[in-house]
Design a protein around this motif. Sequence first.
Motif, short mmCIF file in Angstrom:
data_model
loop_
_atom_site.label_atom_id
_atom_site.label_comp_id
_atom_site.label_asym_id
_atom_site.label_seq_id
_atom_site.Cartn_x
_atom_site.Cartn_y
_atom_site.Cartn_z
N UNK A 159 14.71 -6.15 5.28
CA UNK A 159 14.93 -4.86 4.63
C UNK A 159 15.08 -4.99 3.13
N UNK A 160 15.75 -6.04 2.67
CA UNK A 160 15.87 -6.28 1.24
C UNK A 160 14.53 -6.59 0.59
N UNK A 161 13.74 -7.46 1.24
CA UNK A 161 12.40 -7.75 0.75
C UNK A 161 11.55 -6.49 0.70
N UNK A 162 11.68 -5.66 1.73
CA UNK A 162 10.87 -4.45 1.82
C UNK A 162 11.20 -3.46 0.70
N UNK A 163 12.47 -3.31 0.39
CA UNK A 163 12.86 -2.41 -0.70
C UNK A 163 12.26 -2.87 -2.03
N UNK A 164 12.27 -4.17 -2.26
CA UNK A 164 11.65 -4.71 -3.48
C UNK A 164 10.15 -4.41 -3.47
N UNK A 165 9.51 -4.62 -2.32
CA UNK A 165 8.08 -4.36 -2.20
C UNK A 165 7.72 -2.90 -2.44
N UNK A 166 8.54 -1.99 -1.93
CA UNK A 166 8.28 -0.56 -2.14
C UNK A 166 8.43 -0.19 -3.61
N UNK A 167 9.40 -0.77 -4.27
CA UNK A 167 9.60 -0.50 -5.70
C UNK A 167 8.41 -1.03 -6.51
N UNK A 168 7.94 -2.20 -6.19
CA UNK A 168 6.79 -2.76 -6.91
C UNK A 168 5.52 -1.95 -6.62
N UNK A 169 5.41 -1.42 -5.41
CA UNK A 169 4.27 -0.58 -5.07
C UNK A 169 4.31 0.73 -5.85
N UNK A 170 5.51 1.23 -6.11
CA UNK A 170 5.65 2.47 -6.89
C UNK A 170 5.34 2.24 -8.36
N UNK A 171 5.37 1.00 -8.78
CA UNK A 171 5.17 0.66 -10.19
C UNK A 171 3.71 0.72 -10.63
N UNK A 172 2.78 0.47 -9.70
CA UNK A 172 1.37 0.34 -10.07
C UNK A 172 0.46 1.05 -9.09
N UNK A 173 -0.76 1.34 -9.53
CA UNK A 173 -1.76 1.94 -8.66
C UNK A 173 -2.52 0.89 -7.86
N UNK A 174 -2.50 -0.33 -8.31
CA UNK A 174 -3.27 -1.40 -7.68
C UNK A 174 -2.39 -2.12 -6.66
N UNK A 175 -2.84 -2.14 -5.40
CA UNK A 175 -2.02 -2.74 -4.37
C UNK A 175 -1.97 -4.27 -4.48
N UNK A 176 -2.97 -4.90 -5.03
CA UNK A 176 -2.93 -6.36 -5.22
C UNK A 176 -1.88 -6.73 -6.26
N UNK A 177 -1.83 -5.95 -7.33
CA UNK A 177 -0.81 -6.19 -8.36
C UNK A 177 0.58 -5.93 -7.77
N UNK A 178 0.70 -4.89 -6.95
CA UNK A 178 1.98 -4.60 -6.29
C UNK A 178 2.39 -5.77 -5.40
N UNK A 179 1.44 -6.35 -4.69
CA UNK A 179 1.73 -7.51 -3.83
C UNK A 179 2.22 -8.69 -4.66
N UNK A 204 0.81 -1.22 0.00
CA UNK A 204 0.00 0.00 0.00
C UNK A 204 0.84 1.27 0.00
N UNK A 205 2.11 1.14 0.22
CA UNK A 205 2.93 2.32 0.49
C UNK A 205 2.85 3.39 -0.60
N UNK A 206 3.00 3.02 -1.85
CA UNK A 206 2.92 4.00 -2.94
C UNK A 206 1.69 3.80 -3.80
N UNK A 207 1.26 2.56 -3.98
CA UNK A 207 0.13 2.32 -4.88
C UNK A 207 -1.15 2.98 -4.36
N UNK A 208 -1.36 2.94 -3.08
CA UNK A 208 -2.56 3.56 -2.52
C UNK A 208 -2.47 5.09 -2.59
N UNK A 209 -1.26 5.62 -2.44
CA UNK A 209 -1.06 7.07 -2.59
C UNK A 209 -1.47 7.51 -4.00
N UNK A 210 -1.08 6.73 -4.98
CA UNK A 210 -1.40 7.09 -6.36
C UNK A 210 -2.87 6.86 -6.66
#
Length: 191
Positions: free
Chosen positions: A91-111, A18-24
Motif C-alpha cells: 500500500x505504501x509503494x502504491x501510494x508513491x506510484x499513484x503520486x508519480x503517475x499524477x506527476x506526468x503524462x508519460x507512464x514510463x516516466x511515472x514508472x 497508468x492510473x493517472x498518467x494515461x488519464x491525462x
Amino acid sequence: FNFHPWLYLFLVPAIAMRSWSEERKTGTIELLMTLPISISQAMIAKYLAAWAVLGLSLLLTFPLWLTVNYLGDPDNGIILAAYIGSWFMAGGFLAIGLCMSALTKNQVIAFILAVVVCFVFVVSGTNIVLDAFKSWAPATVIDVIASFSFLSHFETMAKGVIALADIVYFLLVTLIWLYAGMLLIEQKKAD
C-alpha cells in the motif's frame, strides 16, 4: 518474505503507472473531472482498486503457505503477520506510484520515478546509506533517515511482530503520498 520489498519495487510501480498518467495522456481526465465525484474520491477509488489487485496477488501465494504446513510445522502467526506487513508495505509503494503517475503524462516516466522514489525508501535504513551520513551528520539526522526505511518497518512484521508504530508508519506514508497526488491532480486541473 525477504524478497517482497524488492519484488514490489518493480511490481507496484508497474501497476500504478497508468492510473493517472494515461488519464491525462488520452484526455479522459476531463471526463473524470466532470463526474459528480471529488478528486479525493477518485484517488481513493483508484488506490483501493489497485491495492485490492495487490492483495489478490498476495493471496494467490496462499498455496505456498499450505504446502509449508503440509511439509512441516511452521509458526503460522509469523506467516500471517508477514502477509499483513507485506500488504501494508504494498500500500505504501502504491501510494508513491499513484503520486508519480499524477506527476506526468508519460507512464514510463511515472514508472521510473516511482521505482526511484520507492528505492530510496527501501534503502534509506541500510548500512551503506547510513554510513554515508555518519561522517558528517548528527545522530538524530541518521535516526530520522533510518526511520524512513520500508525494510526496517517490514522486517519486524516479517518476524511476527505487528507493532502499532509500523502500521502507523505505512498508513502515514500512504496518506501523505495520496494527498500529494491529489494536490498534483488539483494543480493540473487548474492549468
